[in-house]
Design a protein around this motif. Structure first.
Motif, mmCIF file in Angstrom:
data_model
loop_
_atom_site.group_PDB
_atom_site.id
_atom_site.type_symbol
_atom_site.label_atom_id
_atom_site.label_comp_id
_atom_site.label_asym_id
_atom_site.label_seq_id
_atom_site.Cartn_x
_atom_site.Cartn_y
_atom_site.Cartn_z
ATOM 1 N N GLY A 14 -5.558 27.838 -27.352
ATOM 2 C CA GLY A 14 -5.299 28.274 -28.725
ATOM 3 C C GLY A 14 -4.342 27.358 -29.459
ATOM 4 O O GLY A 14 -4.605 26.939 -30.587
ATOM 5 N N ALA A 15 -3.221 27.037 -28.826
ATOM 6 C CA ALA A 15 -2.234 26.168 -29.482
ATOM 7 C C ALA A 15 -2.772 24.753 -29.643
ATOM 8 O O ALA A 15 -2.500 24.087 -30.648
ATOM 9 N N GLY A 16 -3.553 24.281 -28.671
ATOM 10 C CA GLY A 16 -4.153 22.952 -28.792
ATOM 11 C C GLY A 16 -5.130 22.878 -29.953
ATOM 12 O O GLY A 16 -5.129 21.913 -30.723
ATOM 13 N N ALA A 17 -5.957 23.916 -30.094
ATOM 14 C CA ALA A 17 -6.909 23.933 -31.209
ATOM 15 C C ALA A 17 -6.181 24.046 -32.547
ATOM 16 O O ALA A 17 -6.538 23.365 -33.517
ATOM 17 N N LEU A 18 -5.160 24.890 -32.602
ATOM 18 C CA LEU A 18 -4.383 25.028 -33.834
ATOM 19 C C LEU A 18 -3.731 23.711 -34.227
ATOM 20 O O LEU A 18 -3.827 23.271 -35.382
ATOM 21 N N CYS A 19 -3.106 23.061 -33.271
ATOM 22 C CA CYS A 19 -2.426 21.796 -33.579
ATOM 23 C C CYS A 19 -3.416 20.690 -33.898
ATOM 24 O O CYS A 19 -3.141 19.829 -34.738
ATOM 25 N N TRP A 20 -4.592 20.699 -33.279
ATOM 26 C CA TRP A 20 -5.611 19.703 -33.611
ATOM 27 C C TRP A 20 -6.119 19.927 -35.033
ATOM 28 O O TRP A 20 -6.347 18.970 -35.782
ATOM 29 N N GLY A 21 -6.276 21.187 -35.422
ATOM 30 C CA GLY A 21 -6.671 21.490 -36.801
ATOM 31 C C GLY A 21 -5.609 21.080 -37.798
ATOM 32 O O GLY A 21 -5.916 20.576 -38.877
ATOM 33 N N VAL A 22 -4.343 21.288 -37.449
ATOM 34 C CA VAL A 22 -3.254 20.852 -38.324
ATOM 35 C C VAL A 22 -3.245 19.331 -38.436
ATOM 36 O O VAL A 22 -3.019 18.777 -39.521
ATOM 37 N N ALA A 23 -3.506 18.648 -37.321
ATOM 38 C CA ALA A 23 -3.571 17.180 -37.361
ATOM 39 C C ALA A 23 -4.673 16.711 -38.306
ATOM 40 O O ALA A 23 -4.485 15.770 -39.083
ATOM 41 N N GLY A 83 0.032 23.006 -25.575
ATOM 42 C CA GLY A 83 -0.818 22.879 -26.759
ATOM 43 C C GLY A 83 -0.148 22.086 -27.864
ATOM 44 O O GLY A 83 -0.790 21.309 -28.567
ATOM 45 N N ALA A 84 1.167 22.263 -28.007
ATOM 46 C CA ALA A 84 1.909 21.492 -29.007
ATOM 47 C C ALA A 84 1.952 20.017 -28.649
ATOM 48 O O ALA A 84 1.867 19.153 -29.530
ATOM 49 N N VAL A 85 2.057 19.711 -27.367
ATOM 50 C CA VAL A 85 2.040 18.306 -26.934
ATOM 51 C C VAL A 85 0.685 17.675 -27.256
ATOM 52 O O VAL A 85 0.617 16.535 -27.734
ATOM 53 N N ALA A 86 -0.391 18.429 -27.030
ATOM 54 C CA ALA A 86 -1.719 17.920 -27.388
ATOM 55 C C ALA A 86 -1.817 17.676 -28.892
ATOM 56 O O ALA A 86 -2.434 16.697 -29.337
ATOM 57 N N GLY A 87 -1.193 18.543 -29.673
ATOM 58 C CA GLY A 87 -1.190 18.350 -31.122
ATOM 59 C C GLY A 87 -0.399 17.129 -31.549
ATOM 60 O O GLY A 87 -0.798 16.401 -32.455
ATOM 61 N N VAL A 88 0.733 16.888 -30.897
ATOM 62 C CA VAL A 88 1.540 15.698 -31.218
ATOM 63 C C VAL A 88 0.739 14.434 -30.920
ATOM 64 O O VAL A 88 0.718 13.500 -31.730
ATOM 65 N N VAL A 89 0.064 14.414 -29.790
ATOM 66 C CA VAL A 89 -0.745 13.241 -29.439
ATOM 67 C C VAL A 89 -1.873 13.047 -30.450
ATOM 68 O O VAL A 89 -2.136 11.924 -30.893
ATOM 69 N N SER A 90 -2.528 14.143 -30.850
ATOM 70 C CA SER A 90 -3.651 13.996 -31.782
ATOM 71 C C SER A 90 -3.187 13.589 -33.177
ATOM 72 O O SER A 90 -3.835 12.776 -33.832
#
Length: 127
Positions: A14-23, A83-90
């Motif tokens: 969930g957090a990974g998808a959210l952060c990827w969408g924010v990216a 999930g937040a780390v995945a978002g930072v990378v993306s």
């Protein structure tokens, strides 16, 4: 696998998808759409999958966050941090401008705050 493992896995997704969408939203930007019957805000052309990830990730994250934070165990809360780390990378993979670094910093702060919130608040109010 126990209930905590499933909750942590759901938190990562969930957090990974959210952060990827924010990216994607940071990368493409929001545009105002004006139609004959309705108008609103959305991502620029080509942002459909980012919008889906943003909405679905937000719903999944909102659903699983109370179950992750309000536990005696601390490690399931790391699912949201992962999930937040995945978002930072993306987000940093999409660009290096000022807005990308601001979004990455916000994701880093939230990812670091989640285990602290579990430690100082969640353990004292378990489900």
């Amino acid at each position: 696998m126990g209930n905590s493992v499933w909750r942590a896995s759901l938190g990562v997704v969930g957090a990974g998808a959210l952060c990827w969408g924010v990216a994607g939203a940071v990368h493409l930007g929001f545009v105002r759409t004006n139609g004959p019957r309705r108008s609103g805000w959305g991502l620029a052309d080509g942002g459909g999958w980012y919008e889906v990830a943003l909405v679905v990730g937000a719903l999944v994250t909102l659903y699983c966050t109370p179950g992750l934070l309000r536990r005696v165990e601390w490690w399931p809360a790391l699912g949201l941090s992962a999930g937040a780390v995945a978002g930072v990378v993306s987000v940093l993979g999409l660009g290096q401008g000022r807005r990308y670094w601001i979004a990455a910093s916000a994701m880093t702060l939230v990812g670091a705050a989640v285990p602290l919130a579990n430690r100082f608040w969640g353990r004292h109010h378990p489900i």
